[in-house]
Design an enzyme around this catalytic site. Structure first.
Site, mmCIF file in Angstrom:
data_model
loop_
_atom_site.group_PDB
_atom_site.id
_atom_site.type_symbol
_atom_site.label_atom_id
_atom_site.label_comp_id
_atom_site.label_asym_id
_atom_site.label_seq_id
_atom_site.Cartn_x
_atom_site.Cartn_y
_atom_site.Cartn_z
ATOM 1 N N SER A 1 0.975 -1.150 -0.029
ATOM 2 C CA SER A 1 0.011 -0.015 0.118
ATOM 3 C C SER A 1 0.929 1.292 0.050
ATOM 4 O O SER A 1 1.699 1.563 -1.144
ATOM 5 C CB SER A 1 -0.968 -0.104 1.016
ATOM 6 O OG SER A 1 -1.895 0.961 1.214
ATOM 7 N N ASP B 1 -10.160 -5.886 -3.592
ATOM 8 C CA ASP B 1 -9.409 -4.763 -2.848
ATOM 9 C C ASP B 1 -10.254 -3.644 -2.785
ATOM 10 O O ASP B 1 -10.783 -2.927 -3.755
ATOM 11 C CB ASP B 1 -7.914 -3.994 -3.406
ATOM 12 C CG ASP B 1 -7.198 -3.298 -2.390
ATOM 13 O OD1 ASP B 1 -8.034 -2.490 -1.739
ATOM 14 O OD2 ASP B 1 -5.918 -3.683 -2.502
ATOM 15 N N HIS C 1 -7.418 -5.990 0.792
ATOM 16 C CA HIS C 1 -6.160 -5.194 0.901
ATOM 17 C C HIS C 1 -5.470 -5.664 2.372
ATOM 18 O O HIS C 1 -4.565 -5.090 2.736
ATOM 19 C CB HIS C 1 -6.636 -3.574 1.232
ATOM 20 C CG HIS C 1 -5.589 -2.683 1.135
ATOM 21 N ND1 HIS C 1 -5.066 -2.277 -0.134
ATOM 22 C CD2 HIS C 1 -5.092 -1.935 1.997
ATOM 23 C CE1 HIS C 1 -4.014 -1.637 0.152
ATOM 24 N NE2 HIS C 1 -4.176 -1.141 1.486
#
Length: 276
Positions: A145, A221, A254
């Site tokens: 991320s 995600d 995620h």
């Protein structure tokens, strides 16, 4: 360096160290996994950069990476995601300030005094690791991320510094998404030309080193379309002729469940480059 955690793990040691950072002007912690091979020889290092709200603990407790690092003989180093301490500037919300350093050197106040994570990751931390632990000068970098953004941009900005790079769910074009726009405006000011120096999509346009990029992205995600936009990285890599393997993984979100599912592939990818 002061070792503050020391636990046996897959024949090696999962440690955490604390030190005074001259670059950041505060006390920092970072995690180190030393595989069993480190007892006999120096080993290459994979640096892992975590995402928003994380510290040095998230990766070592959730990713299950130690097993693969022990198999391949790779040291894992997982730093914190920002400077820390009572004197360090902070902000309301999870996406700016502590836990959200974005792996750049801030130029704007009040951030510039401490938020110099680029220099910390690229220079100060490796120098500390290589001087004090069983580490060679062979380095790789990966992250998730915000940390995926950091891994890609730092590798692209510092040719020759890393032998390989990969990312999970990276923020590939922070100049074009809310997370990056908020952080860059605060840390770097209004000049978008300065932003481009910390944006993987922009950096690909002029990258001199064609270091192959390995990116895993879950198609479930929750941030895929609003913050991550991997299609922008794919288009930029194609336009620049830059090697990219972008794997869209069906059903994955995620979370660290996603990272744990594919971290073995990434460590094998880095081990091949590090030991070549």
């Amino acid at each position: 360096m002061e070792r503050i955690e020391h636990r046996a793990c897959f024949g090696g040691w999962q440690d955490v160290y604390r030190h005074e950072s001259s670059v950041l002007g505060c006390t920092m912690a970072f995690a180190v996994y030393l595989p069993p091979q480190a007892d006999k020889r120096k080993l290459p290092v994979l640096y892992w950069l975590s995402g928003l709200t994380c510290n040095e603990q998230n990766f070592i407790t959730k990713a299950g990476a130690q097993r693969y690092a022990a198999e391949h003989g790779v040291i894992l180093v997982a730093p914190d995601t920002s400077p820390r301490g009572d004197d360090v500037a902070d902000a309301d919300g999870y996406d700016l300030g502590k836990g959200a350093g974005f792996y750049l050197n801030a130029t704007q106040q009040p951030w510039a005094a401490h938020y110099r994570m680029q220099d910390y990751i690229v220079d100060e931390l490796p120098a500390l690791v290589e001087a004090n632990l069983a580490a060679t000068g062979a380095r790789a970098i990966s992250g998730h991320s915000m940390g995926g953004h950091g891994a890609l941009t730092l590798a692209l900005k510092h040719p020759g510094r890393y032998r390989s790079v990969s990312a999970f769910s990276p923020i590939v074009a922070p100049s074009q998404v809310p997370w990056g726009e908020k952080a860059f405006a605060a840390y770097l000011g209004a000049d978008r030309a300065a932003w481009a120096q910390h944006d993987a999509v922009e950096l690909l346009k002029t990258a001199g080193e064609k270091l192959p990029l390995l990116v895993d992205q879950g198609d479930a995600d929750e941030f895929l379309h609003s913050q991550l936009k991997p299609e922008l990285l794919k288009a930029a890599a194609h336009a620049a002729g830059h090697p990219l393997v972008l794997r869209m993984q069906p059903g994955y979100d995620h979370s660290y469940y996603f990272i744990a599912s594919f971290i073995g592939d990434h460590i094998a990818h880095h081990a091949k480059a590090l030991q070549a």
